[in-house]
Design a protein around this motif. Structure first.
Motif, PDB file in Angstrom:
ATOM      1  N   ILE A 145     -24.171  28.542  32.723  1.00  0.00           N
ATOM      2  CA  ILE A 145     -24.905  29.420  33.627  1.00  0.00           C
ATOM      3  C   ILE A 145     -25.736  30.385  32.789  1.00  0.00           C
ATOM      4  O   ILE A 145     -25.211  31.025  31.875  1.00  0.00           O
ATOM      5  N   ILE A 146     -27.022  30.476  33.081  1.00  0.00           N
ATOM      6  CA  ILE A 146     -27.884  31.518  32.533  1.00  0.00           C
ATOM      7  C   ILE A 146     -28.031  32.555  33.631  1.00  0.00           C
ATOM      8  O   ILE A 146     -28.474  32.242  34.739  1.00  0.00           O
ATOM      9  N   GLY A 147     -27.655  33.798  33.358  1.00  0.00           N
ATOM     10  CA  GLY A 147     -27.701  34.797  34.420  1.00  0.00           C
ATOM     11  C   GLY A 147     -27.904  36.203  33.906  1.00  0.00           C
ATOM     12  O   GLY A 147     -27.495  36.546  32.797  1.00  0.00           O
ATOM     13  N   ASP A 148     -28.536  37.013  34.744  1.00  0.00           N
ATOM     14  CA  ASP A 148     -28.744  38.422  34.435  1.00  0.00           C
ATOM     15  C   ASP A 148     -29.027  39.162  35.738  1.00  0.00           C
ATOM     16  O   ASP A 148     -29.389  38.551  36.756  1.00  0.00           O
ATOM     17  N   ALA A 149     -28.847  40.481  35.691  1.00  0.00           N
ATOM     18  CA  ALA A 149     -29.211  41.356  36.806  1.00  0.00           C
ATOM     19  C   ALA A 149     -30.342  42.254  36.310  1.00  0.00           C
ATOM     20  O   ALA A 149     -30.084  43.272  35.677  1.00  0.00           O
ATOM     21  N   PRO A 150     -31.596  41.888  36.551  1.00  0.00           N
ATOM     22  CA  PRO A 150     -32.716  42.713  36.086  1.00  0.00           C
ATOM     23  C   PRO A 150     -32.723  44.087  36.752  1.00  0.00           C
ATOM     24  O   PRO A 150     -31.920  44.376  37.639  1.00  0.00           O
ATOM     25  N   GLN A 151     -33.640  44.918  36.302  1.00  0.00           N
ATOM     26  CA  GLN A 151     -33.845  46.196  36.973  1.00  0.00           C
ATOM     27  C   GLN A 151     -34.118  45.929  38.449  1.00  0.00           C
ATOM     28  O   GLN A 151     -34.634  44.875  38.822  1.00  0.00           O
ATOM     29  N   ALA A 152     -33.797  46.898  39.302  1.00  0.00           N
ATOM     30  CA  ALA A 152     -33.830  46.661  40.750  1.00  0.00           C
ATOM     31  C   ALA A 152     -35.214  46.308  41.285  1.00  0.00           C
ATOM     32  O   ALA A 152     -35.324  45.728  42.364  1.00  0.00           O
ATOM     33  N   ASN A 153     -36.285  46.639  40.563  1.00  0.00           N
ATOM     34  CA  ASN A 153     -37.627  46.251  41.009  1.00  0.00           C
ATOM     35  C   ASN A 153     -38.169  45.064  40.230  1.00  0.00           C
ATOM     36  O   ASN A 153     -39.340  44.732  40.332  1.00  0.00           O
ATOM     37  N   GLY A 154     -37.313  44.399  39.433  1.00  0.00           N
ATOM     38  CA  GLY A 154     -37.744  43.248  38.658  1.00  0.00           C
ATOM     39  C   GLY A 154     -37.798  41.989  39.504  1.00  0.00           C
ATOM     40  O   GLY A 154     -36.891  41.708  40.290  1.00  0.00           O
ATOM     41  N   PHE A 184     -28.054  37.815  39.156  1.00  0.00           N
ATOM     42  CA  PHE A 184     -26.739  38.385  39.454  1.00  0.00           C
ATOM     43  C   PHE A 184     -26.795  39.605  40.372  1.00  0.00           C
ATOM     44  O   PHE A 184     -25.744  40.163  40.720  1.00  0.00           O
ATOM     45  N   ARG A 185     -27.973  40.053  40.777  1.00  0.00           N
ATOM     46  CA  ARG A 185     -28.068  41.273  41.593  1.00  0.00           C
ATOM     47  C   ARG A 185     -27.656  41.026  43.049  1.00  0.00           C
ATOM     48  O   ARG A 185     -27.897  39.958  43.600  1.00  0.00           O
ATOM     49  N   LYS A 186     -27.132  42.068  43.680  1.00  0.00           N
ATOM     50  CA  LYS A 186     -26.830  42.036  45.107  1.00  0.00           C
ATOM     51  C   LYS A 186     -28.045  42.420  45.945  1.00  0.00           C
ATOM     52  O   LYS A 186     -28.136  42.045  47.117  1.00  0.00           O
ATOM     53  N   ASN A 187     -28.961  43.203  45.358  1.00  0.00           N
ATOM     54  CA  ASN A 187     -30.133  43.656  46.111  1.00  0.00           C
ATOM     55  C   ASN A 187     -31.266  43.980  45.139  1.00  0.00           C
ATOM     56  O   ASN A 187     -31.040  44.117  43.934  1.00  0.00           O
ATOM     57  N   TRP A 188     -32.491  44.111  45.690  1.00  0.00           N
ATOM     58  CA  TRP A 188     -33.624  44.493  44.852  1.00  0.00           C
ATOM     59  C   TRP A 188     -34.735  45.080  45.708  1.00  0.00           C
ATOM     60  O   TRP A 188     -34.663  45.060  46.957  1.00  0.00           O
ATOM     61  N   TYR A 189     -35.745  45.643  45.040  1.00  0.00           N
ATOM     62  CA  TYR A 189     -36.904  46.230  45.701  1.00  0.00           C
ATOM     63  C   TYR A 189     -38.123  45.346  45.437  1.00  0.00           C
ATOM     64  O   TYR A 189     -38.791  45.496  44.414  1.00  0.00           O
ATOM     65  N   PRO A 190     -38.435  44.400  46.313  1.00  0.00           N
ATOM     66  CA  PRO A 190     -39.529  43.461  46.041  1.00  0.00           C
ATOM     67  C   PRO A 190     -40.900  44.104  45.958  1.00  0.00           C
ATOM     68  O   PRO A 190     -41.820  43.524  45.371  1.00  0.00           O
ATOM     69  N   HIS A 191     -41.071  45.300  46.507  1.00  0.00           N
ATOM     70  CA  HIS A 191     -42.384  45.965  46.477  1.00  0.00           C
ATOM     71  C   HIS A 191     -42.345  47.283  45.705  1.00  0.00           C
ATOM     72  O   HIS A 191     -43.218  48.123  45.875  1.00  0.00           O
ATOM     73  N   GLY A 192     -41.321  47.439  44.862  1.00  0.00           N
ATOM     74  CA  GLY A 192     -41.231  48.642  44.048  1.00  0.00           C
ATOM     75  C   GLY A 192     -40.344  49.698  44.666  1.00  0.00           C
ATOM     76  O   GLY A 192     -40.106  49.721  45.875  1.00  0.00           O
ATOM     77  N   PHE A 193     -39.851  50.615  43.816  1.00  0.00           N
ATOM     78  CA  PHE A 193     -38.922  51.648  44.259  1.00  0.00           C
ATOM     79  C   PHE A 193     -39.531  52.598  45.288  1.00  0.00           C
ATOM     80  O   PHE A 193     -38.899  52.971  46.268  1.00  0.00           O
TER      81      PHE A 193
END
Length: 506
Positions: A145-154, A184-193
């Protein structure tokens, strides 16, 4: 100070207990002019003896493959068989049927400094040989598995498209290999913070484990925890997570792994000074707001967000920002975003004007300076979990999985890292087995910094909880342009982030 585990094992004994029957060391391989291969899936440049019955497609311009291969040799992995068909560098570490998790640095999909993302994220051409040698050890079994949790707006999809990992994984899957890549993130900001709202993601397919380090946390003796700030706008959330113990939401994939291969980027960092292995496990936490990054305010008021003595205008903008973050953006609605932008817009125009006219940027806050006394603690907590948490998330007294480190410094990042770095063509690779901090120490020294001046290193050395030895107590095999070299003679003269200048150079 975090408590030492009840049973702390010296490295030589750890090798025996974890089943490594050959000597490993910190390896370094530096090559002037080494550049990334730009053609996914990054075929090797020649048919190596260990793969003589395998892949026959070649890319003679892929010099990264051979450089990684040489690094594994410098690390002492199956050294007696190097150059022979029997060479299998991970065979003493990765067993058949294992789950292997490769944890790169996929922090964000662009370089805020307007350069490309080569200096920001781990490149796919570095991952290619690691996957091949892991597959060789797995021998048709197990999973990678290749995995990471980028910054929330990544934007994860853009990251793996730009660095070639999407095409690389597609190639393996077309071959029928059990190789997957996950956000690996549970959530993110697709249009920025500040211009969009948070949305949920499917997350880690192996779920998450809530882990409370309690008194073993490096945050345990930190004063003024009521001032903690995380990576989102709900400050009360992160305060609650670190009031009665110290809780994290760790990737189930990482904890279920038998072997984790950390593949960080060699970069400077605003909050920690540098970001290599010691900060790479930030991407193993599924919800960013569990992660304490700083404490609001100045040191004289119990914070470490920014130093005492800043100009009045700066302090006023911070207070407005804090009001907006804590009371407007936390609501996660478009109306709150519009209100925040209307309130802060005039000050952003003023900031840019001052920066352009006087070459001075008064916005240094958010813990982005050498006085940050919080973020290193969070990073060391995540490394404790990586080392001691079992598959269920229970903290044990002995190491639970092998951890291989391979640092991507072919194009490194200096100055305003980690999100806006200036590219530094260092041509550098470094690595080790079960010695993340020794690898980091070596890299930091070669960058031209004094490792002991960074708390993320000095406090790890002092704790005894992370099996840390200075590299002089452990072999470092360093080659520069093919010649064996003392790593202490290498100084790449990295430029630190501006609020760390004059504090970490050696």
């Amino acid at each position: 100070m975090a408590a030492r585990p009840k049973k702390w094992i010296p490295y030589s004994e750890l090798q025996i207990e974890m089943g490594i029957d050959f000597v490993t060391k910190v390896g370094v391989n530096i090559n002037d002019g080494l550049t990334y291969c730009r053609r996914p899936p990054f075929f090797p440049p020649e048919i190596y003896p260990e793969f003589q019955h395998g892949e026959i497609k070649l890319d003679k311009d892929n010099h990264v493959y051979g450089a990684v291969r040489k690094l594994l040799y410098n690390m002492g992995l199956d050294k007696e068989h190097f150059g022979k068909k029997e060479w299998n560098p991970f065979a003493g570490i990765i067993k058949q049927g294992n789950l292997v998790v490769i944890k790169p640095n996929f922090v964000i999909h662009h370089n805020g400094g307007k350069e490309n993302i080569d200096a920001v994220v781990t490149h796919g051409s570095v991952l290619r040989p690691l996957i091949d040698y892991a597959l060789l050890a797995l021998n048709g079994t197990g999973e990678i598995i290749i995995g990471d949790a980028p910054q929330a707006n990544g934007n994860f999809d853009q990251i793996i498209q730009k660095n070639g990992v999407r095409e690389l994984v597609d190639y393996y899957q077309q071959r029928g290999e059990n190789v997957n890549v996950y956000d690996f993130r549970k959530n993110w900001y697709p249009h920025g913070f500040k211009t969009g709202t948070r949305v949920e993601l499917s997350g880690d397919p192996h779920g998450y484990r809530r882990i409370n380090l309690k008194e073993r946390s490096f945050l345990q003796d930190l004063p003024h925890k009521e001032r903690l700030y995380g990576a989102d706008f709900d400050r009360q959330f992160v305060v609650d997570k670190h009031t009665n113990g110290h809780e994290y939401l760790y990737s189930g994939s990482v904890l279920e792994a038998d072997v984790v291969i950390s593949v960080p980027k060699l970069k400077t960092h605003r909050k920690a000074g540098v970001t290599i292995n010691s900060k790479n496990m930030v991407g193993a936490n599924g919800d960013k707001n569990y992660l304490a990054h700083y404490r609001v305010g100045t040191p004289s008021h119990g914070g470490d967000e920014y130093p005492d003595g800043l100009p009045l205008l700066t302090r006023m903008v911070y207070r407005l920002n804090r009001f907006g973050f804590d009371n407007m953006l936390v609501k996660n609605t478009m109306l709150s975003r519009i209100g925040y932008l209307a309130m802060m817009g005039p000050f952003e125009v003023l900031r840019r004007a001052i920066k352009r006219l006087f070459h001075y940027d008064y916005m240094m806050g958010h813990g982005d300076w050498h006085g940050n006394d919080t973020v290193w603690r969070m990073c060391l907590d995540l490394n404790q979990i990586l080392r001691y948490a079992d598959k269920s998330g229970k903290i044990r007294d002995t190491q639970q999985r092998h951890i291989i480190s391979i640092v991507d410094g072919i194009v490194a990042g200096q100055e305003d890292g980690p999100l806006r770095p200036t590219a530094y063509p260092a041509g550098c690779l470094a690595g080790g087995v079960d010695c993340l901090f020794e690898v980091d120490y070596t890299c930091i020294y070669m960058m031209g910094f004094a490792p002991e001046k960074l708390k993320i290193i000095s406090r790890a050395m002092a704790s005894g909880a992370l099996h840390f030895k200075k590299p002089e107590e452990k072999d470092v095999c360093c080659t520069v342009n093919g010649r064996l070299t003392d790593y202490k003679s290498v100084n790449m003269h990295f430029l630190p982030q501006q609020y760390w200048r004059g504090y970490i150079e050696r």
